[in-house]
Design a protein around this motif. Sequence first.
Motif, PDB file in Angstrom:
ATOM      1  N   UNK A 299     -53.777 -40.605 -50.088  1.00  0.00           N
ATOM      2  CA  UNK A 299     -53.746 -41.918 -49.986  1.00  0.00           C
ATOM      3  C   UNK A 299     -52.527 -42.661 -49.310  1.00  0.00           C
ATOM      4  N   UNK A 300     -51.517 -42.023 -49.212  1.00  0.00           N
ATOM      5  CA  UNK A 300     -50.401 -42.481 -48.360  1.00  0.00           C
ATOM      6  C   UNK A 300     -50.839 -42.618 -46.815  1.00  0.00           C
ATOM      7  N   UNK A 301     -51.827 -41.821 -46.447  1.00  0.00           N
ATOM      8  CA  UNK A 301     -51.730 -41.585 -45.123  1.00  0.00           C
ATOM      9  C   UNK A 301     -53.197 -42.676 -44.594  1.00  0.00           C
ATOM     10  N   UNK A 302     -53.757 -42.984 -45.606  1.00  0.00           N
ATOM     11  CA  UNK A 302     -55.152 -43.771 -45.162  1.00  0.00           C
ATOM     12  C   UNK A 302     -55.013 -45.336 -46.045  1.00  0.00           C
ATOM     13  N   UNK A 303     -53.891 -45.657 -46.415  1.00  0.00           N
ATOM     14  CA  UNK A 303     -53.549 -46.805 -47.290  1.00  0.00           C
ATOM     15  C   UNK A 303     -54.133 -48.066 -46.265  1.00  0.00           C
ATOM     16  N   UNK A 304     -53.539 -47.997 -45.086  1.00  0.00           N
ATOM     17  CA  UNK A 304     -53.848 -49.156 -44.084  1.00  0.00           C
ATOM     18  C   UNK A 304     -55.334 -49.213 -43.459  1.00  0.00           C
ATOM     19  N   UNK A 305     -55.570 -48.127 -43.557  1.00  0.00           N
ATOM     20  CA  UNK A 305     -57.358 -47.938 -43.147  1.00  0.00           C
ATOM     21  C   UNK A 305     -58.414 -48.657 -44.176  1.00  0.00           C
ATOM     22  N   UNK A 306     -57.685 -48.356 -45.582  1.00  0.00           N
ATOM     23  CA  UNK A 306     -58.775 -48.923 -46.622  1.00  0.00           C
ATOM     24  C   UNK A 306     -59.177 -50.244 -46.584  1.00  0.00           C
TER      25      UNK A 306
END
Length: 320
Positions: A299-306
Amino acid sequence: MAYCRMQTGQTGMDTFQIYKIGFLYMLKTRLLTATIFSALIVYVLSFSPEHLFPHLFVIIITVAIFLSGTEFAALRWNIMDGSVAIEQPRPKLKAKHFAIGFSYAFLIVSYYFSTYIFENQPQKILIIPISWTFLCFFISAILIYRRAHDMHTASNKLLNVIAGFIYLALPAACLLKLSMIQFDGSYRSAQLYFCLATILMGDTGAYFIGSRFGKHKLIPKVSPKKSIEGAIGGLLFSGLTALVLSHFFNLPFPAWYAILIGICMGIAGQLGDLMESAFKRAGGYKDSGNLLPGHGGFLDRIDSLILGIPVAFLFFSLYK
């Protein structure tokens, strides 16, 4: 006395060596993980057989939502279970958290196969995904309330399960739809590279500008290290990256539209990052998990993509 100094020095050296070895191991693991995932994504987006691309891409999305959904459930539920009395590096993952993550991931699978089952009846495509969602609500409500000792906590848990469908599954569906958009004359998967690079460069720009010029805190209670200057720098990087990539990938956007997409995606990406930081800070956690070796949580790696991906899908769909 000399013996004591020698022992103290030796202990200090041993500690330094242990720290150095640990750091190098973490760096090696981080680079290896990044290399494997990057190579996999590039292969699927650019070099996989075209008839297999949709299937491979939906597998990647499904795995990402399963892992990040599991971490999201653990972040929210551990807070309500009272397991945050002391600060912990990451939330503990339990079977029920993986079950919730699976419910989010399977929604993407059901939606994907519905597009094939009801290919000639588009009005029926959402029947299976909606049915699955309500089935999950129904089962979750029964299990949560049946075992509940506190109705307030149980209700919050159920609301968090529902929130995960909006927070994770909906953006994933937008990403799946975005992968199906293709402009004449543009490169394969150009829209996906465009979105990933624009958001990534926004994060990078925010970090470097904030580290060098950051003086005014953005939202210190959520993320003490983020600054207003860094946020503005990130938006500039996102806008410029979008402008350059729209030309490089031969996308049909005019310059002003490309910059507008980049800035709006940058804003959404930063909000997504802050939102996930708030989830972690509420529980006193440093990372959302350890499912991604060397990188902490998925989740830390995709938080900006969400939040960034739905914005990109909106702009691409409007122009298409």
